[in-house]
Structure formats: structure tokens, C-alpha cells
Design an enzyme around this catalytic site. Sequence first.
Site, short mmCIF file in Angstrom:
data_model
loop_
_atom_site.label_atom_id
_atom_site.label_comp_id
_atom_site.label_asym_id
_atom_site.label_seq_id
_atom_site.Cartn_x
_atom_site.Cartn_y
_atom_site.Cartn_z
CG ASN A 54 -2.07 0.70 0.77
OD1 ASN A 54 -2.39 1.65 0.08
ND2 ASN A 54 -3.55 0.22 1.53
CG HIS A 80 23.31 4.11 10.63
ND1 HIS A 80 23.90 4.55 9.53
CD2 HIS A 80 22.16 4.29 10.38
CE1 HIS A 80 23.11 5.22 8.79
NE2 HIS A 80 22.14 5.09 9.31
CB SER A 111 -1.30 1.12 8.79
OG SER A 111 -2.19 1.03 7.71
CB ALA A 130 -2.10 -0.84 12.91
#
Length: 181
Positions: free
Chosen positions: A77, A107, A137, A155
Site C-alpha cells: 500500500n 548503522h 499500517s 498496526a
Amino acid sequence: MLYTIFEKIRRRSQASVLKNHPRVSLKDLRSGTDNHFILDPGLEQVSLGHRASFRNYIHILVGKKARLDIGDDFFMNNFCSINCLESISIGNHTLFGENVKLYDHNHAYETTPEFRISYSDFSTAPIRIGNNCWLGSNVIVLKGVTIGDNCIIGAGCTVYRDIPANTTVVNRQELILNTRA
């Protein structure tokens, strides 16, 4: 009218990034608007299965010697990103809600003699997402994670460890309500 013309040009330009790279294989790609593909010339492989579908504003980066494999009937999406410096694989019939992020790297940093974060050195570990998964989401998947088949990741979850097959993961936030009279 002019916007539509520019959008077609941008869409073709990004599709050509995929189609013209010698180590990219794709079938039946459906791509929305303003998607961005950054593919290192020295990447190992990018493979997109049948009917892979990317909505709008997608960002995919595949670095040198990295591998990205996406299965058949995959749906991503709006506003999702994949940042692949080693290896990310996504199974068949998997879908991502809006704003899902995958990072197979961190990192590099040092803590002695003083704390220092590297801007260009990374530690990496593969991400594997199984078949028939749904990532809701705002899910973030971090390096070294395997998500088994038939999983639902709710989500807002940050996935930092393996998830066994047939599991539903929810983000249990406590909502504190203060009502005023």
C-alpha cells in the site's frame, strides 16, 4: 491534463529503472504514482513475482551485493519502503498496509573509547516474511527477523524478533483517558 502527462512520464521512468537493470526479473508489475526505485548496479538479484502490486509513493532501495525476492500476488500500500543492504524475502499472497518499513540493517556504532555512530558502515541480517501474511499500517520490521507463514502483524508494531507461523501480533498500547467535567 498536464499533471497526467507528467505522471505517465514519471511512472515510465521508474518502470525503466526496474526493466533495464540486468539483475531484475519481474512479471505483471502494477505500479502506482511517484514510486522510487534505487537499484545499485552491483546488486545480486531483485525478483518480483507474478502480479506484484505497488500503490503510490513507494520507496525501494537495494544495495550492492543485496538480494530482494518478492513472491506472487504481493500487494504494498501507499508510503511503504524496503531498505535492503543484504537480503529481504517476502512470500506469496502477502500484503502490506500503508507505511510499512523493512530495514535489514543498522548503522554501525562504537561505544569505546567514545560513542560514535557511522554514517556509512552497517551491520546487516536477512529479513524473511512468509506466505499469506498481512502487515498492518505503520509496521516496522528490523534486521534479522523471520515472520512465519499465515501471520498477521497488527498496526503500529515494531518487529525485532522472530514470529512463528500462524501467529497474530498486536500492539497493546494503553490508552489513558482523562475526562473533564
